[in-house]
Design an enzyme around this catalytic site. Structure first.
Site, PDB file in Angstrom:
ATOM      1  N   THR A 112       0.824  -1.200   0.000  1.00  0.00           N
ATOM      2  CA  THR A 112       0.000   0.000   0.000  1.00  0.00           C
ATOM      3  C   THR A 112       0.861   1.254   0.000  1.00  0.00           C
ATOM      4  O   THR A 112       0.413   2.319  -0.421  1.00  0.00           O
ATOM      5  CB  THR A 112      -0.948  -0.006   1.214  1.00  0.00           C
ATOM      6  OG1 THR A 112      -1.637  -1.256   1.253  1.00  0.00           O
ATOM      7  CG2 THR A 112      -1.979   1.098   1.125  1.00  0.00           C
ATOM      8  N   TYR A 156       7.335 -11.750   4.139  1.00  0.00           N
ATOM      9  CA  TYR A 156       6.053 -11.298   3.604  1.00  0.00           C
ATOM     10  C   TYR A 156       5.668 -12.252   2.490  1.00  0.00           C
ATOM     11  O   TYR A 156       6.258 -12.231   1.407  1.00  0.00           O
ATOM     12  CB  TYR A 156       6.205  -9.865   3.100  1.00  0.00           C
ATOM     13  CG  TYR A 156       4.946  -9.220   2.545  1.00  0.00           C
ATOM     14  CD1 TYR A 156       3.684  -9.784   2.695  1.00  0.00           C
ATOM     15  CD2 TYR A 156       5.041  -8.006   1.868  1.00  0.00           C
ATOM     16  CE1 TYR A 156       2.556  -9.169   2.193  1.00  0.00           C
ATOM     17  CE2 TYR A 156       3.906  -7.376   1.352  1.00  0.00           C
ATOM     18  CZ  TYR A 156       2.678  -7.959   1.519  1.00  0.00           C
ATOM     19  OH  TYR A 156       1.550  -7.343   1.012  1.00  0.00           O
ATOM     20  N   LYS A 199       4.308 -12.010   7.650  1.00  0.00           N
ATOM     21  CA  LYS A 199       2.980 -11.560   7.271  1.00  0.00           C
ATOM     22  C   LYS A 199       2.473 -12.566   6.257  1.00  0.00           C
ATOM     23  O   LYS A 199       3.009 -12.687   5.153  1.00  0.00           O
ATOM     24  CB  LYS A 199       3.012 -10.158   6.656  1.00  0.00           C
ATOM     25  CG  LYS A 199       1.632  -9.701   6.182  1.00  0.00           C
ATOM     26  CD  LYS A 199       1.674  -8.373   5.461  1.00  0.00           C
ATOM     27  CE  LYS A 199       0.296  -8.008   4.923  1.00  0.00           C
ATOM     28  NZ  LYS A 199       0.313  -6.748   4.136  1.00  0.00           N
ATOM     29  N   VAL A 229      -1.401  -7.460  10.155  1.00  0.00           N
ATOM     30  CA  VAL A 229      -0.884  -6.388   9.294  1.00  0.00           C
ATOM     31  C   VAL A 229      -1.946  -6.128   8.243  1.00  0.00           C
ATOM     32  O   VAL A 229      -2.331  -7.041   7.518  1.00  0.00           O
ATOM     33  CB  VAL A 229       0.446  -6.779   8.625  1.00  0.00           C
ATOM     34  CG1 VAL A 229       0.902  -5.668   7.690  1.00  0.00           C
ATOM     35  CG2 VAL A 229       1.517  -7.072   9.671  1.00  0.00           C
TER      36      VAL A 229
END
Length: 299
Positions: free
Chosen positions: A37, A125, A154, A194
């Site tokens: 993001t 991630y 994550k 997250v």
């Protein structure tokens, strides 16, 4: 998110400071900059340094600041990781090398290079939608055993069962942070969350985990259902990861304007009336969410 000036030409430092202050005011437990993001792919090295430096300075040690330092080039990932550490980051979030569809050995060498370069903890991630790499629970456990820095992930594979698989395969060594479906992920062993929703509903999206830890599972589900309505409203009218331009529009709606996204992403302005209509519908859900949080906070 990374705030940009109205023309998208530069990082808006003052907007970033105000945005960080908002996160602190509502009590978020930590922030991550330069993630998906955060549009990390569109920032220059100098802009990255600005975002990290301003964020770390504004937070002032009150909560952890993690920095996304992933890159398809291992050398760049290492350089960015070192620089984030020098600037005072508390940890890194690192996607595996994207585009190339690397082998497991290549992934291990990549993370090894990053871990050798810094002392900071590394949050893996796993996001196959963007990276074209799906790290198995077995591989995640192997990375945890090989590298002392690797203690978190994550998990955004969209397979909620993967949460339990990582916990079991690593024997609890790698702590899982949910990338979606927070309630189900928590019940399967996730220790954190997250999420992109903190960019415009930071209070509700962090309090949901407080509710879970307090054993208020059904209350957390009530919050999750409203967040899901927002998520589905965005997803129904925009390509994958359209949440970026909507996140910025919704942040502005919440009183914290941060500009629009950079190309090649579709800007909110380009969505026209469809985008404005969806934001109006989401605004109603956000108001409902505020009312719900007021009730839950009193109970």
């Amino acid at each position: 998110m990374t705030p940009f000036t109205p023309d998208g030409a530069t990082v808006d430092e003052q907007a970033l400071r105000r945005f960080v202050d908002w996160q602190l005011e509502v009590g978020v437990p930590g922030i991550i900059v330069l993630g998906t993001t955060g549009e990390f792919l569109t920032l220059s090295e100098a802009e990255r340094e600005t975002v990290v430096g301003v964020s770390v300075e504004q937070v002032g040690g009150r909560i952890p600041v993690l920095v996304g330092t992933m890159n398809a080039d291992t050398r760049v990932a290492v350089r960015q990781s070192r620089r984030a550490e020098e600037q005072g980051a508390d940890g890194l979030m690192v996607l595996p090398p994207y585009y190339y569809t690397p082998t497991e050995d290549e992934i291990i060498r990549y993370y090894g290079a990053v871990c050798d370069a810094v002392r900071l903890p590394v949050m893996l991630y796993n996001n196959p939608v963007t990276s074209n790499v799906d790290m198995s629970a077995r591989l995640v456990a192997e990375l945890g055993r090989r590298f002392d820095n690797v203690r978190y992930i994550k998990e955004s594979s969209q397979d909620v069962g993967r949460v339990r698989e990582v916990v079991d395969a690593s024997e609890g060594l790698v702590k899982v942070f949910a990338g979606e479906r927070v309630v189900d992920s928590y019940l399967l062993g996730a220790v954190g969350y997250v999420n992109p929703y903190g960019n415009y509903i930071p209070y509700a999206s962090h309090r949901i985990f407080d509710l879970l830890e307090a054993g208020r599972i059904e209350d957390a589900r009530r919050v999750q259902r409203l967040i899901d309505v927002i998520d589905h409203t965005i997803a129904a009218g925009h390509p994958t990861y359209g949440h970026q331009c909507y996140s910025k529009a919704l942040a502005a709606l919440a009183g914290h304007p941060v500009g629009d996204v950079r190309r090649p992403l579709t800007t909110f302005a380009e969505l026209g009336e469809e985008g404005r209509d969806r934001v109006r519908r989401i605004e109603a859900v956000m108001a409902e969410l505020d009312d719900l949080m007021s009730v839950l906070d009193k109970s």
